[in-house]
Design an enzyme around this catalytic site. Structure first.
Site, PDB file in Angstrom:
ATOM      1  N   ARG A   7       0.944  -1.159   0.352  1.00 38.40           N
ATOM      2  CA  ARG A   7      -0.161   0.016  -0.369  1.00 38.40           C
ATOM      3  C   ARG A   7       1.004   1.541  -0.076  1.00 38.40           C
ATOM      4  NH1 ARG A   7      -2.265   1.196   4.561  1.00 38.40           N
ATOM      5  NH2 ARG A   7      -1.731  -0.561   5.965  1.00 38.40           N
ATOM      6  N   ASP A  13       6.554  -9.707   8.206  1.00 37.51           N
ATOM      7  CA  ASP A  13       5.900  -8.761   9.626  1.00 37.51           C
ATOM      8  C   ASP A  13       7.018  -8.649   9.439  1.00 37.51           C
ATOM      9  OD1 ASP A  13       5.511  -7.946  12.303  1.00 37.51           O
ATOM     10  OD2 ASP A  13       4.157  -8.850  12.810  1.00 37.51           O
ATOM     11  N   VAL A  14       8.282  -7.442   9.426  1.00 43.46           N
ATOM     12  CA  VAL A  14       9.478  -6.819  10.328  1.00 43.46           C
ATOM     13  C   VAL A  14      10.159  -7.329  11.376  1.00 43.46           C
ATOM     14  CG1 VAL A  14       9.697  -5.321   7.497  1.00 43.46           C
ATOM     15  CG2 VAL A  14       9.126  -4.687   9.474  1.00 43.46           C
ATOM     16  N   SER A  44      11.375  10.448   7.971  1.00 40.15           N
ATOM     17  CA  SER A  44      10.071  10.821   7.989  1.00 40.15           C
ATOM     18  C   SER A  44      10.312  12.696   8.566  1.00 40.15           C
ATOM     19  CB  SER A  44       8.870  10.715   8.936  1.00 40.15           C
ATOM     20  OG  SER A  44       8.350  11.844   9.006  1.00 40.15           O
ATOM     21  N   TYR A 104       7.409   7.968  17.007  1.00 37.92           N
ATOM     22  CA  TYR A 104       7.375   7.904  15.635  1.00 37.92           C
ATOM     23  C   TYR A 104       8.438   9.012  15.637  1.00 37.92           C
ATOM     24  CZ  TYR A 104       6.355   8.462  10.762  1.00 37.92           C
ATOM     25  OH  TYR A 104       6.683   8.148   9.569  1.00 37.92           O
ATOM     26  N   ALA A 156      10.391   9.605  17.328  1.00 37.13           N
ATOM     27  CA  ALA A 156      12.169   9.287  17.621  1.00 37.13           C
ATOM     28  C   ALA A 156      12.669   7.839  16.898  1.00 37.13           C
ATOM     29  CB  ALA A 156      12.148   8.684  19.349  1.00 37.13           C
ATOM     30  N   LYS A 177      11.991   7.009  13.750  1.00 40.46           N
ATOM     31  CA  LYS A 177      13.032   8.165  12.358  1.00 40.46           C
ATOM     32  C   LYS A 177      14.002   8.570  12.488  1.00 40.46           C
ATOM     33  CE  LYS A 177       9.138   6.511   9.969  1.00 40.46           C
ATOM     34  NZ  LYS A 177       9.742   5.286   9.338  1.00 40.46           N
ATOM     35  N   ILE A 200       2.424  12.942   2.789  1.00 39.83           N
ATOM     36  CA  ILE A 200       2.168  12.161   1.709  1.00 39.83           C
ATOM     37  C   ILE A 200       1.084  11.718   2.011  1.00 39.83           C
ATOM     38  CG2 ILE A 200       3.173  10.748   0.176  1.00 39.83           C
ATOM     39  CD1 ILE A 200       5.253  12.920   0.377  1.00 39.83           C
TER      40      ILE A 200
HETATM   41  P1  NDP Z   1       0.842   2.938   4.766  1.00 38.05           P
HETATM   42  O1  NDP Z   1      -0.045   2.896   6.673  1.00 38.05           O
HETATM   43  O2  NDP Z   1       0.024   4.077   4.022  1.00 38.05           O
HETATM   44  O3  NDP Z   1       1.223   1.585   4.586  1.00 38.05           O
HETATM   45  C1  NDP Z   1       2.547   0.748   5.236  1.00 38.05           C
HETATM   46  C2  NDP Z   1       2.522  -0.830   4.881  1.00 38.05           C
HETATM   47  O4  NDP Z   1       3.416  -1.077   5.626  1.00 38.05           O
HETATM   48  C3  NDP Z   1       1.937  -1.560   3.951  1.00 38.05           C
HETATM   49  O5  NDP Z   1       1.708  -2.156   3.056  1.00 38.05           O
HETATM   50  C4  NDP Z   1       2.208  -2.104   5.874  1.00 38.05           C
HETATM   51  O6  NDP Z   1       1.773  -4.086   5.234  1.00 38.05           O
HETATM   52  C5  NDP Z   1       3.619  -2.103   5.764  1.00 38.05           C
HETATM   53  N1  NDP Z   1       3.892  -2.767   6.913  1.00 38.05           N
HETATM   54  C6  NDP Z   1       3.267  -2.300   8.654  1.00 38.05           C
HETATM   55  N2  NDP Z   1       3.694  -3.143   8.990  1.00 38.05           N
HETATM   56  C7  NDP Z   1       4.173  -3.737   8.948  1.00 38.05           C
HETATM   57  C8  NDP Z   1       5.753  -4.997   9.799  1.00 38.05           C
HETATM   58  N3  NDP Z   1       5.322  -5.166  10.949  1.00 38.05           N
HETATM   59  N4  NDP Z   1       5.764  -5.811   8.348  1.00 38.05           N
HETATM   60  C9  NDP Z   1       5.522  -5.896   6.855  1.00 38.05           C
HETATM   61  N5  NDP Z   1       4.500  -4.546   6.786  1.00 38.05           N
HETATM   62  C10 NDP Z   1       4.720  -3.562   7.154  1.00 38.05           C
HETATM   63  O7  NDP Z   1       2.657   4.111   5.300  1.00 38.05           O
HETATM   64  P2  NDP Z   1       3.236   4.573   3.932  1.00 38.05           P
HETATM   65  O8  NDP Z   1       3.017   4.248   2.792  1.00 38.05           O
HETATM   66  O9  NDP Z   1       2.282   6.149   4.754  1.00 38.05           O
HETATM   67  O10 NDP Z   1       4.237   5.233   4.693  1.00 38.05           O
HETATM   68  C11 NDP Z   1       5.209   4.267   3.514  1.00 38.05           C
HETATM   69  C12 NDP Z   1       7.399   4.358   4.554  1.00 38.05           C
HETATM   70  O11 NDP Z   1       6.878   6.236   4.690  1.00 38.05           O
HETATM   71  C13 NDP Z   1       6.550   4.851   6.459  1.00 38.05           C
HETATM   72  O12 NDP Z   1       7.992   3.715   6.984  1.00 38.05           O
HETATM   73  C14 NDP Z   1       6.534   6.025   6.562  1.00 38.05           C
HETATM   74  O13 NDP Z   1       6.830   5.986   8.220  1.00 38.05           O
HETATM   75  C15 NDP Z   1       6.921   6.920   6.459  1.00 38.05           C
HETATM   76  N6  NDP Z   1       6.304   8.377   5.960  1.00 38.05           N
HETATM   77  C16 NDP Z   1       4.419   7.964   5.440  1.00 38.05           C
HETATM   78  C17 NDP Z   1       4.210   9.577   5.404  1.00 38.05           C
HETATM   79  C18 NDP Z   1       2.997  10.293   5.188  1.00 38.05           C
HETATM   80  O14 NDP Z   1       2.777  11.314   5.045  1.00 38.05           O
HETATM   81  N7  NDP Z   1       2.258   8.653   4.019  1.00 38.05           N
HETATM   82  C19 NDP Z   1       5.170  10.784   5.887  1.00 38.05           C
HETATM   83  C20 NDP Z   1       6.696  10.173   6.599  1.00 38.05           C
HETATM   84  C21 NDP Z   1       7.024   9.148   6.172  1.00 38.05           C
HETATM   85  P3  NDP Z   1      -0.205  -4.436   5.342  1.00 38.05           P
HETATM   86  O15 NDP Z   1      -0.981  -3.417   3.910  1.00 38.05           O
HETATM   87  O16 NDP Z   1      -0.626  -5.638   5.144  1.00 38.05           O
HETATM   88  O17 NDP Z   1      -0.314  -3.988   6.543  1.00 38.05           O
END
Ligand code: NDP
Length: 253
Positions: free
Chosen positions: A20, A68-69, A147, A160, A162, A164, A193
C-alpha cells in the site's frame, strides 16, 4: 554521461511494506524500470494482490510474501528463500512503518513498543538478513524511509519522531560500515504524503498543514518513489550516508 534506460534491468529488489501507499509506488516504479521486485507486507492480502496485478498490467514482475518485519526469524527465512531463488539481492528498501500517535503523558507501552518494533527493530531485522548477501557480492544499495518528523518534530509523535531519528543515525553509521564493501546506504525523508497513514492528520488540519508546505500541496506516493528509484540506480553511485528530504519544502518559511 549518457543516461540509459532501463537502469534496473536484471536487478533484484526487496521492498518492505510494498502492498500500500508509498511502498506500492516504490514497487511499481522499480518494476517498471526492469527490476525483479519482491515485497513484504504484514496482513492486507487484498492490497498485496492489487499491487501485483498493477505491476503485471504494466509488464513488470513482482512477488508478494507475507512477512512481519518485527519477526527477525521470519525476515531471515524469507530473505534466504529469496536469495536461493534469485542468487542476488541488489536493492533493499526499508519502507514498512507505522504510527501510534499520542501525547507523551498519555502514551501507552504498546504505542511505544509497536512503533519501535516496526520502524526501528524491523529495519535492523531486514538489514541484518540482507546485508551478508550484498557483502559477499561486494554490491548493493539500501534505502531507508525516514520522515520529516525526524527533524521537525510534531505533537503526539515523540515515539514516531524518535524512531525515524534513529533510522537517520542508523543510515549514517551503516554507510560507514559498508562503504568498503561497495554498498551504499541512504535515507529518504518524506513530508506529508497522501496515504492511509497521513489521513487523520490531513483530515484534522489539512489547510493548516498545507500552509506550512512551500509548494502548497501534499505529496503523492510517486513523488517519494521517484527519489527512492534514483538512489537505487547507478545514477546515485556517488551518494551514501545521505538523507534526502522529499517534503515540498515543509515548514521552511
Ligand atoms: P501505509 O500505512 O500507507 O502503508 C504501510 C505499509 O507497511 C503497508 O504495506 C503495510 O502492510 C506495511 N507494514 C506495516 N507494518 C508492517 C510490518 N510490521 N511488517 C511488514 N509490513 C508492514 O504507510 P505509508 O505508505 O504512508 O508509509 C510508508 C513509509 O513512509 C513509512 O516508513 C512511513 O513512516 C514513511 N512516511 C510516510 C509519510 C506519509 O505522510 N504517509 C510521511 C513520512 C514518512 P499491510 O498493508 O499488510 O498492513
Amino acid at each position: 554521461m549518457k543516461i540509459t534506460t532501463p537502469q534496473l534491468g536484471g536487478k533484484v529488489a526487496l521492498v518492505t511494506g510494498g502492498s500500500r501507499g508509498i511502498g506500492r509506488a516504490i514497487v511499481e516504479t522499480l518494476a517498471a524500470d526492469g527490476a525483479d521486485v519482491t515485497f513484504f507486507y504484514r496482513g492486507n492480502d487484498e492490497a498485496a494482490r492489487d499491487t501485483i496485478a498493477a505491476v503485471a498490467a504494466a509488464g513488470g514482475n513482482a512477488t508478494a510474501v507475507k512477512v512481519d518485519v518485527t519477526d527477525a526469524a521470519a525476515c531471515s527465512a524469507a530473505v534466504e528463500a529469496l536469495y536461493e531463488r534469485t542468487e542476488a539481492i541488489d536493492i533493499l528498501v526499508n519502507n514498512a512503518g507505522v504510527t501510534r500517535d499520542n501525547v507523551l503523558t498519555g502514551m501507552t507501552d504498546a504505542e511505544l513498543a509497536d512503533v519501535l518494533a516496526t520502524n526501528v527493530s524491523g529495519v535492523f531485522n531486514m538489514t541484518r538478513a540482507v546485508a551478508p548477501f550484498m557483502v559477499s557480492r561486494r554490491r548493493g544499495t539500501i534505502v531507508n524511509l525516514s520522515s520529516v518528523s525526524a527533524q521537525k518534530g510534531g505533537r503526539g509523535q515523540t515515539n514516531y519522531a524518535a524512531s525515524k531519528g534513529a533510522i537517520e543515525s542508523f543510515t549514517k553509521a551503516l554507510a560507514v560500515e559498508l562503504a568498503a564493501r561497495r554498498i551504499r546506504v541512504n535515507c529518504v525523508a518524506p513530508g506529508v504524503i497522501e496515504t492511509e497513514m497521513s489521513e487523520a492528520v490531513r483530515d484534522a488540519a489539512g489547510d493548516e498543514v498545507k500552509s506550512r508546505i512551500l509548494l502548497r500541496r501534499f505529496g503523492q506516493p510517486q513523488d517519494v518513489a521517484n527519489v527512492v528509484w534514483f538512489l537505487a540506480t547507478p545514477l546515485a553511485d556517488y551518494m551514501t550516508g545521505q538523507v534526502v528530504h522529499v517534503d515540498g519544502g515543509f515548514k521552511m518559511e
